[in-house]
Design an enzyme around this catalytic site. Structure first.
Site: not given
Length: 194
Positions: A163-165
């Site tokens: 989850p780089c978001h």
């Protein structure tokens, strides 16, 4: 060619199933792939025997993604939806609000060094939470590597699943995202992180 030798769609599907079965049986596929629909658009999923290696947004151009996988990992690439049923199911559960943590084998071989270190850390940012690029840099032991964290997020080969978001700017801005800011906003709203 189709005008000379018309093939019914169901016959073509059966031929592809036979190809999948024989390629799997004979160990001829190093990378299997499929596409799935999602609230952030169509996603390409690709997997090796080690695990999910790539999640790509449509804007990345699937043919280019597959060409890059063929060049970097192996040219033995085949559309095999059944080999990606697990990741597809978990993504669907995530997008419908029934999954908060992915439990998938992941193949991180498209990243190395500090980028891979950051990408291994990202799942530690919990569902519904965010961290700044600076906080991530501090958490991985290199507080001055804020830009390098940004690069690691921008080159993350497994967005959504890794989850780089959830990484945002210190000033409250979203920062960049491989799938575009609309996709990042959608994911953060889905998780109620913003």
């Amino acid at each position: 060619m189709d005008a000379l030798f018309p093939i019914a769609p169901d016959a073509l599907a059966r031929l592809h199933e036979q190809l999948e079965h024989r390629a799997q049986r004979d160990g001829l596929v190093d990378i299997a792939y499929r596409t799935v629909d999602s609230p952030v658009g169509t996603l390409l999923l690709a997997s090796t025997e080690r695990g999910l290696i790539r999640v790509a947004y449509h804007s990345e151009q699937f043919d280019r993604v597959l060409d890059a996988l063929a060049a970097k990992i192996s040219p033995r690439v085949l559309r095999m939806p059944s080999r990606l049923d697990g990741p597809a199911r978990q993504l669907d559960e995530y997008f419908t609000g029934h999954r908060r943590v992915f439990e998938l084998p992941l193949d991180y071989s498209l990243s190395a060094g500090f980028r891979q270190t950051v990408q291994h850390y990202l799942p530690h940012i919990g569902y519904g939470h965010t961290a700044t690029y600076k906080q991530v840099a501090e958490s991985v032991g290199n507080p001055r590597a804020v830009r390098a964290v940004g690069t690691a997020c921008a080159t993350n080969p497994l967005p959504v699943v890794v989850p780089c978001h959830r990484v945002v700017r210190s000033d409250g801005g979203l920062g960049g995202y491989i799938g575009g800011l609309d996709a990042k906003t959608t994911l953060l709203h889905l998780e109620a992180a913003i």
